[in-house]
Design an enzyme around this catalytic site. Structure first.
Site, PDB file in Angstrom:
ATOM      1  CB  CYS A   1      74.836  19.289  30.480  1.00 28.76           C
ATOM      2  SG  CYS A   1      74.243  17.579  30.585  1.00 28.76           S
TER       3      CYS A   1
ATOM      4  CG  HIS B   1      79.420  17.940  30.363  1.00 30.54           C
ATOM      5  ND1 HIS B   1      79.077  18.753  31.423  1.00 30.54           N
ATOM      6  CD2 HIS B   1      78.489  16.951  30.327  1.00 30.54           C
ATOM      7  CE1 HIS B   1      77.991  18.278  32.009  1.00 30.54           C
ATOM      8  NE2 HIS B   1      77.612  17.198  31.361  1.00 30.54           N
TER       9      HIS B   1
ATOM     10  CD  GLU C   1      81.921  20.964  31.616  1.00 28.71           C
ATOM     11  OE1 GLU C   1      81.148  20.307  32.344  1.00 28.71           O
ATOM     12  OE2 GLU C   1      81.566  21.472  30.529  1.00 28.71           O
TER      13      GLU C   1
END
Length: 194
Positions: free
Chosen positions: A78, A176, A178
């Site tokens: 990001c 993202h 994650e």
């Protein structure tokens, strides 16, 4: 076992990145120490927040000099990806210059932020091994990197933009991983196996 380091500089979403890596069975260290980062086998460079403020924090810690010199695989996430570029319109910020690209404001095109799940296409590089065209990943951003020679994945949100970029040992994901469920976990795993 690889020594994996997440750069800690006050602008990262460290907890969720750390948990995602640990869930894959890897040990990870979060550090603001340039020596620790230089000794890593893999480096994750996350980021949330405002570009100019984040660059100030990188300069205060000396990471602005350390990151571009790294020879091991580095993954920017990001804002981390955006800061690896030469310039960001957000706060008229000079970036790290790893990618000779400009980060541009989405707002001229319509509704911001681009937030939520969206498809990624045009997948290139081992980062996306086992990931299918059109998979959905999670985005939260108001600025973007235009599609160019370093793009290894694209996304469409009012305009086409780079969902991921690569130059040498540096990779960047605008989304993202994650927070992108199984697809994101696969992308992180691919990076950690490089």
């Amino acid at each position: 076992m690889s020594k994996i380091v997440i750069i800690e500089y006050g602008a990262g979403n460290l907890f969720s990145v750390r948990v995602a890596i640990e869930r894959l069975g890897y040990e990870v260290v979060c550090s603001a120490d340039p020596r620790v980062v230089r000794e890593a086998d893999k480096v994750i460079f996350p980021g949330v927040g405002q570009a100019a403020a984040a660059m100030r924090q990188l300069k205060e810690s000396g990471m602005d000099r350390v990151i571009p010199e790294l020879k091991v695989p580095v993954l920017g996430i990001c804002l981390g990806m955006q800061l690896m570029c030469a310039y960001s319109e957000e706060g008229e910020t000079e970036g790290l210059g790893i990618f000779p690209m400009r980060v541009e404001e989405f707002g001229r095109c319509g509704k911001v932020p681009h937030m939520g799940w969206n498809e990624i296409r045009g997948l290139k590089s081992g980062l996306f091994d086992g990931v299918v065209e059109g998979e959905m990943v999670y985005f939260v951003h108001s600025y973007c990197v235009p599609v160019g020679e370093y793009s290894i994945a694209t996304c469409d949100y009012q305009i086409a933009f780079s969902a991921a970029i690569r130059k040498g040992n540096f990779w960047g994901c605008q989304f993202h991983p994650e927070k992108s469920a199984g697809v994101g976990e696969k992308i992180i795993e691919n990076f950690l196996k490089m």
